[in-house]
Motif scaffolding. Sequence first.
Motif, PDB file in Angstrom:
ATOM      1  N   PRO A  22       0.803  -1.223   0.000  1.00  0.00           N
ATOM      2  CA  PRO A  22       0.000   0.000   0.000  1.00  0.00           C
ATOM      3  C   PRO A  22       0.842   1.282   0.000  1.00  0.00           C
ATOM      4  O   PRO A  22       0.382   2.335  -0.416  1.00  0.00           O
ATOM      5  CB  PRO A  22      -0.845  -0.093   1.257  1.00  0.00           C
ATOM      6  CG  PRO A  22      -0.470  -1.330   1.953  1.00  0.00           C
ATOM      7  CD  PRO A  22       0.528  -2.067   1.134  1.00  0.00           C
ATOM      8  N   HIS A  23       2.087   1.187   0.443  1.00  0.00           N
ATOM      9  CA  HIS A  23       2.955   2.369   0.541  1.00  0.00           C
ATOM     10  C   HIS A  23       4.054   2.377  -0.512  1.00  0.00           C
ATOM     11  O   HIS A  23       4.991   3.164  -0.420  1.00  0.00           O
ATOM     12  CB  HIS A  23       3.580   2.443   1.936  1.00  0.00           C
ATOM     13  CG  HIS A  23       2.580   2.393   3.035  1.00  0.00           C
ATOM     14  ND1 HIS A  23       1.781   3.460   3.353  1.00  0.00           N
ATOM     15  CD2 HIS A  23       2.218   1.392   3.867  1.00  0.00           C
ATOM     16  CE1 HIS A  23       0.975   3.132   4.351  1.00  0.00           C
ATOM     17  NE2 HIS A  23       1.216   1.869   4.683  1.00  0.00           N
ATOM     18  N   LEU A  24       3.952   1.513  -1.522  1.00  0.00           N
ATOM     19  CA  LEU A  24       5.005   1.359  -2.517  1.00  0.00           C
ATOM     20  C   LEU A  24       5.044   2.541  -3.485  1.00  0.00           C
ATOM     21  O   LEU A  24       4.027   2.981  -3.993  1.00  0.00           O
ATOM     22  CB  LEU A  24       4.761   0.071  -3.307  1.00  0.00           C
ATOM     23  CG  LEU A  24       5.870  -0.395  -4.233  1.00  0.00           C
ATOM     24  CD1 LEU A  24       7.129  -0.735  -3.445  1.00  0.00           C
ATOM     25  CD2 LEU A  24       5.398  -1.600  -5.029  1.00  0.00           C
ATOM     26  N   THR A  25       6.252   3.048  -3.708  1.00  0.00           N
ATOM     27  CA  THR A  25       6.457   4.096  -4.708  1.00  0.00           C
ATOM     28  C   THR A  25       7.654   3.720  -5.576  1.00  0.00           C
ATOM     29  O   THR A  25       8.568   3.025  -5.127  1.00  0.00           O
ATOM     30  CB  THR A  25       6.705   5.483  -4.079  1.00  0.00           C
ATOM     31  OG1 THR A  25       7.867   5.421  -3.249  1.00  0.00           O
ATOM     32  CG2 THR A  25       5.521   5.940  -3.257  1.00  0.00           C
ATOM     33  N   LEU A  26       7.637   4.188  -6.814  1.00  0.00           N
ATOM     34  CA  LEU A  26       8.724   3.937  -7.753  1.00  0.00           C
ATOM     35  C   LEU A  26       9.330   5.269  -8.161  1.00  0.00           C
ATOM     36  O   LEU A  26       8.622   6.195  -8.557  1.00  0.00           O
ATOM     37  CB  LEU A  26       8.197   3.210  -8.999  1.00  0.00           C
ATOM     38  CG  LEU A  26       9.156   3.098 -10.185  1.00  0.00           C
ATOM     39  CD1 LEU A  26      10.398   2.305  -9.824  1.00  0.00           C
ATOM     40  CD2 LEU A  26       8.437   2.485 -11.369  1.00  0.00           C
ATOM     41  N   THR A  27      10.651   5.354  -8.072  1.00  0.00           N
ATOM     42  CA  THR A  27      11.389   6.535  -8.497  1.00  0.00           C
ATOM     43  C   THR A  27      12.481   6.074  -9.455  1.00  0.00           C
ATOM     44  O   THR A  27      13.147   5.071  -9.198  1.00  0.00           O
ATOM     45  CB  THR A  27      12.044   7.249  -7.296  1.00  0.00           C
ATOM     46  OG1 THR A  27      11.044   7.528  -6.327  1.00  0.00           O
ATOM     47  CG2 THR A  27      12.723   8.528  -7.712  1.00  0.00           C
ATOM     48  N   VAL A  28      12.656   6.795 -10.548  1.00  0.00           N
ATOM     49  CA  VAL A  28      13.719   6.484 -11.498  1.00  0.00           C
ATOM     50  C   VAL A  28      14.707   7.639 -11.462  1.00  0.00           C
ATOM     51  O   VAL A  28      14.352   8.784 -11.731  1.00  0.00           O
ATOM     52  CB  VAL A  28      13.157   6.291 -12.919  1.00  0.00           C
ATOM     53  CG1 VAL A  28      14.282   6.003 -13.892  1.00  0.00           C
ATOM     54  CG2 VAL A  28      12.126   5.175 -12.934  1.00  0.00           C
ATOM     55  N   ALA A  29      15.957   7.320 -11.113  1.00  0.00           N
ATOM     56  CA  ALA A  29      16.987   8.361 -11.001  1.00  0.00           C
ATOM     57  C   ALA A  29      18.364   7.753 -11.182  1.00  0.00           C
ATOM     58  O   ALA A  29      18.638   6.653 -10.685  1.00  0.00           O
ATOM     59  CB  ALA A  29      16.897   9.051  -9.648  1.00  0.00           C
ATOM     60  N   ASP A  30      19.216   8.465 -11.883  1.00  0.00           N
ATOM     61  CA  ASP A  30      20.623   8.081 -12.061  1.00  0.00           C
ATOM     62  C   ASP A  30      20.787   6.649 -12.564  1.00  0.00           C
ATOM     63  O   ASP A  30      21.675   5.918 -12.137  1.00  0.00           O
ATOM     64  CB  ASP A  30      21.400   8.256 -10.751  1.00  0.00           C
ATOM     65  CG  ASP A  30      21.417   9.687 -10.268  1.00  0.00           C
ATOM     66  OD1 ASP A  30      21.472  10.589 -11.123  1.00  0.00           O
ATOM     67  OD2 ASP A  30      21.359   9.915  -9.047  1.00  0.00           O
ATOM     68  N   GLY A  31      19.894   6.219 -13.472  1.00  0.00           N
ATOM     69  CA  GLY A  31      20.022   4.892 -14.057  1.00  0.00           C
ATOM     70  C   GLY A  31      19.510   3.762 -13.183  1.00  0.00           C
ATOM     71  O   GLY A  31      19.825   2.602 -13.433  1.00  0.00           O
ATOM     72  N   TRP A  32      18.732   4.089 -12.174  1.00  0.00           N
ATOM     73  CA  TRP A  32      18.176   3.062 -11.278  1.00  0.00           C
ATOM     74  C   TRP A  32      16.674   3.247 -11.140  1.00  0.00           C
ATOM     75  O   TRP A  32      16.182   4.368 -11.068  1.00  0.00           O
ATOM     76  CB  TRP A  32      18.790   3.180  -9.882  1.00  0.00           C
ATOM     77  CG  TRP A  32      20.217   2.713  -9.821  1.00  0.00           C
ATOM     78  CD1 TRP A  32      21.323   3.428 -10.154  1.00  0.00           C
ATOM     79  CD2 TRP A  32      20.669   1.426  -9.412  1.00  0.00           C
ATOM     80  NE1 TRP A  32      22.437   2.668  -9.967  1.00  0.00           N
ATOM     81  CE2 TRP A  32      22.071   1.436  -9.507  1.00  0.00           C
ATOM     82  CE3 TRP A  32      20.024   0.282  -8.966  1.00  0.00           C
ATOM     83  CZ2 TRP A  32      22.844   0.328  -9.189  1.00  0.00           C
ATOM     84  CZ3 TRP A  32      20.799  -0.819  -8.641  1.00  0.00           C
ATOM     85  CH2 TRP A  32      22.197  -0.788  -8.755  1.00  0.00           C
ATOM     86  N   ALA A  33      15.947   2.132 -11.070  1.00  0.00           N
ATOM     87  CA  ALA A  33      14.538   2.125 -10.685  1.00  0.00           C
ATOM     88  C   ALA A  33      14.523   1.726  -9.215  1.00  0.00           C
ATOM     89  O   ALA A  33      14.987   0.634  -8.853  1.00  0.00           O
ATOM     90  CB  ALA A  33      13.750   1.116 -11.515  1.00  0.00           C
ATOM     91  N   VAL A  34      14.050   2.620  -8.359  1.00  0.00           N
ATOM     92  CA  VAL A  34      14.115   2.397  -6.915  1.00  0.00           C
ATOM     93  C   VAL A  34      12.699   2.319  -6.347  1.00  0.00           C
ATOM     94  O   VAL A  34      11.917   3.262  -6.471  1.00  0.00           O
ATOM     95  CB  VAL A  34      14.906   3.528  -6.216  1.00  0.00           C
ATOM     96  CG1 VAL A  34      14.982   3.286  -4.718  1.00  0.00           C
ATOM     97  CG2 VAL A  34      16.303   3.647  -6.814  1.00  0.00           C
ATOM     98  N   PHE A  35      12.387   1.197  -5.730  1.00  0.00           N
ATOM     99  CA  PHE A  35      11.104   1.006  -5.063  1.00  0.00           C
ATOM    100  C   PHE A  35      11.292   1.268  -3.575  1.00  0.00           C
ATOM    101  O   PHE A  35      12.220   0.738  -2.957  1.00  0.00           O
ATOM    102  CB  PHE A  35      10.606  -0.428  -5.259  1.00  0.00           C
ATOM    103  CG  PHE A  35      10.250  -0.743  -6.678  1.00  0.00           C
ATOM    104  CD1 PHE A  35       8.975  -0.497  -7.156  1.00  0.00           C
ATOM    105  CD2 PHE A  35      11.189  -1.284  -7.539  1.00  0.00           C
ATOM    106  CE1 PHE A  35       8.633  -0.788  -8.469  1.00  0.00           C
ATOM    107  CE2 PHE A  35      10.857  -1.581  -8.855  1.00  0.00           C
ATOM    108  CZ  PHE A  35       9.582  -1.334  -9.314  1.00  0.00           C
ATOM    109  N   THR A  36      10.416   2.090  -3.014  1.00  0.00           N
ATOM    110  CA  THR A  36      10.479   2.383  -1.582  1.00  0.00           C
ATOM    111  C   THR A  36       9.104   2.178  -0.961  1.00  0.00           C
ATOM    112  O   THR A  36       8.078   2.232  -1.632  1.00  0.00           O
ATOM    113  CB  THR A  36      10.939   3.830  -1.315  1.00  0.00           C
ATOM    114  OG1 THR A  36      10.080   4.732  -2.009  1.00  0.00           O
ATOM    115  CG2 THR A  36      12.365   4.060  -1.773  1.00  0.00           C
TER     116      THR A  36
END
Length: 71
Positions: A22-36
């Motif tokens: 429910p709290h998952l977010t996706l950020t794409v930065a500096d060549g990485w897909a980061v899930f938090t």
Amino acid sequence: MPAYLIVHPREQRKDDVLIEDPHLTLTVADGWAVFTDQDGICLAIPAGLGAHIQRVDEPKDPDQEPAPQKE
């Protein structure tokens, strides 16, 4: 609830992964897909890996029509 399907190229012989939270977010930065989530980073995938990431959760509003497709 946000959910993402991560599909790896066949030649890598890795299993596809479904992640949801429910709290998952996706950020794409500096060549990485980061899930938090609320606790911080839970998964990071480098762009060079060749994986495809697709959001697969259901829309919040069931009456909402899908976006028109470009031709």
